[in-house]
Design an enzyme around this catalytic site. Structure first.
Site, PDB file in Angstrom:
ATOM      1  CG  ASN A   7      -1.876   1.132   1.289  1.00  0.00           C
ATOM      2  OD1 ASN A   7      -1.819   2.043   0.454  1.00  0.00           O
ATOM      3  ND2 ASN A   7      -2.761   1.109   2.253  1.00  0.00           N
ATOM      4  NE  ARG A  89      -6.191   1.552  -0.279  1.00  0.00           N
ATOM      5  CZ  ARG A  89      -6.259   2.732   0.317  1.00  0.00           C
ATOM      6  NH1 ARG A  89      -5.204   3.227   0.931  1.00  0.00           N
ATOM      7  NH2 ARG A  89      -7.374   3.411   0.316  1.00  0.00           N
ATOM      8  CG  HIS A 179     -13.223   3.360   2.522  1.00  0.00           C
ATOM      9  ND1 HIS A 179     -13.974   4.388   3.034  1.00  0.00           N
ATOM     10  CD2 HIS A 179     -11.947   3.608   2.882  1.00  0.00           C
ATOM     11  CE1 HIS A 179     -13.191   5.220   3.689  1.00  0.00           C
ATOM     12  NE2 HIS A 179     -11.942   4.770   3.611  1.00  0.00           N
ATOM     13  NE  ARG A 241     -10.385  12.398   3.513  1.00  0.00           N
ATOM     14  CZ  ARG A 241     -10.309  11.098   3.297  1.00  0.00           C
ATOM     15  NH1 ARG A 241     -11.353  10.432   2.866  1.00  0.00           N
ATOM     16  NH2 ARG A 241      -9.181  10.464   3.502  1.00  0.00           N
ATOM     17  CD  GLU A 384      -9.251  -1.441   3.564  1.00  0.00           C
ATOM     18  OE1 GLU A 384      -8.862  -1.162   4.717  1.00  0.00           O
ATOM     19  OE2 GLU A 384      -9.517  -0.575   2.718  1.00  0.00           O
TER      20      GLU A 384
END
Ligand code: ADP
Length: 397
Positions: A7, A89, A179, A241, A384
């Site tokens: 990742n 990823r 996601h 955010r 993940e």
């Protein structure tokens, strides 16, 4: 078979070596501050090996990963040839990728082409792929697993916005969602727990609540809507955010403050959300602690987020035509029992009933609804990296 999962971020590179016989993590770690100075952490059996080491670029970082895996105290393999493949990823796969793929020159070009939609993430993935090729040679199979892929089943009515259609045609302006790897993992597990492993006839809302957060509405195992959009900014309040706001507020503030697009982007992505409202922190544990001490703005941020999530769950229940299960995952979803309790209790009108004691579970798979609840509620830890490793194995087999 061992798979290396990568990742890559703009200044970091996380890795995990997974032995697919038993699906166990053999080693994992992170290269931080790449291009700045360099801090390296390698973990084996819960033991951490840390060092400061210059990592001017991702290729230098990969060299450290290679060394840590094959030499010294944290050694877990004798030779790099024991690694069968590498899975990456990849954040943005646009409308081109609805599943994971073997990385070819064409795929690399497509990831580069989508960089304008993910300027921080896609170039980092490319650096990760190039560094992996430099370290392992060009013959090792590499696989791209896209955050956007699982959401590609959304219908037009969900992914288009009411802007002139030409911007969708010219620039691909639409909802993509992120996601996806996590929503896919926890929804698949939820289907198993519902006794419907192929997903047929299920209506599920998955809540991935971490620093970045999103919800997905999943019908028959396929996403029909999700809260994130063209970028991971849409949806509800996250750590830093804003989530969805009236788009006119953006141009209004830009004019008032004389902001460039980049400055406004930074405000919405880095200074808003839980941090922006509370003025305390983006980290949920800090927010919860401040709330306990009576900080009203921390409580306001918390209540705003709960309210916004609640509205999305209600909207998704309508879009799904009912709700069979609700899933909580990621750092906050797996650990924050107070938020889960609050949400589930406010959804009582759907016939959901919380098992308050089961809800105290942290970070472990648990059913937190009562047996007579009309909607089953689960905490399912996400993984993940395992999805990336499984996809990689499937594609090279
Ligand atoms: P990301 O992968 O997006 O960086 P994570 O899924 O790791 O994020 O989630 C990070 C968030 O989870 C942080 O806000 C953190 O405060 C929260 N979190 C992690 N552990 C706990 C815990 N035990 N209790 C409450 N919140 C937690």
């Amino acid at each position: 078979m061992k798979i290396l999962v990568i990742n890559a971020g703009s200044s970091s590179l996380k890795y995990q070596l997974i032995d697919m016989d038993g699906e166990v993590t053999v080693a994992k770690g992170v290269c931080e501050r790449i291009g700045i100075d360099g801090f390296f952490t390698h973990k084996v059996d819960g033991k951490a090996f840390k060092k400061e080491v210059a990592m001017p670029d991702h290729t230098a970082a990969f060299e450290q990963v290679k060394l840590a895996l094959t030499e010294g105290e944290g050694k877990v393999i004798n030779d790099l040839s024991e690694v069968s493949a590498i899975g990456h990823r990849t954040v943005m796969g646009g409308s081109k990728f609805d599943r994971s793929v073997i990385i070819t020159d064409e795929v690399i070009q497509a990831i580069k082409d989508y960089a304008s939609l993910a300027p921080l993430h896609n170039p980092a993935t490319i650096k990760g792929i190039e560094a992996a090729t430099a370290a392992f040679g060009k013959d090792i199979p590499q696989v791209g697993v896209f955050d956007t892929a699982f959401h590609q089943t959304m219908p037009e009515v969900a992914y288009l916005w009411g802007l002139p259609y030409e911007y969708y045609e010219k620039y691909g302006v639409r909802r993509y969602g992120f996601h996806g790897t996590s929503h896919r993992f926890v929804s698949a597990r939820c289907c198993e727990l519902l006794g419907k492993p192929n997903g047929e006839g299920t209506r599920i809302v998955t809540c991935h609540l971490g620093n970045g957060s999103s919800l997905a509405a999943i019908k028959d195992g396929k996403v029909i809507d999700t809260t994130m959009g063209l970028t991971p900014l849409d949806g509800f309040l996250m750590g830093t955010r804003s989530g969805a706001i009236d788009p006119s507020a953006v141009t209004f503030i830009m004019e008032k403050e004389g902001f460039t697009p980049a400055q406004m982007d930074a405000v919405m992505n880095k200074k808003s959300g839980m941090l922006g409202i509370s003025g305390v922190s983006s980290d949920d544990r800090d927010i919860a602690a401040a709330m306990e001490q009576g900080n009203e703005r921390a409580k306001l941020a918390w209540d705003m987020r709960s309210y916004q999530i609640l509205k999305y769950i209600g909207a998704y229940a309508a879009a799904l035509g009912g709700l069979d299960a609700l899933v909580f995952t990621a750092g906050i979803g797996e650990n924050q029992d107070k938020l889960r309790a609050e949400l589930v209790e406010k959804l009582a009108f759907l016939g959901i009933k919380l098992d308050a004691e089961a809800n105290l579970a942290h970070g472990v798979e648990t059913e937190i609804s009562t047996p007579d609840s009309a909607v089953r509620v689960f905490v399912i830890p996400t993984n993940e990296e395992l999805v990336i490793a499984r996809d990689t194995k499937a594609l090279i087999s």
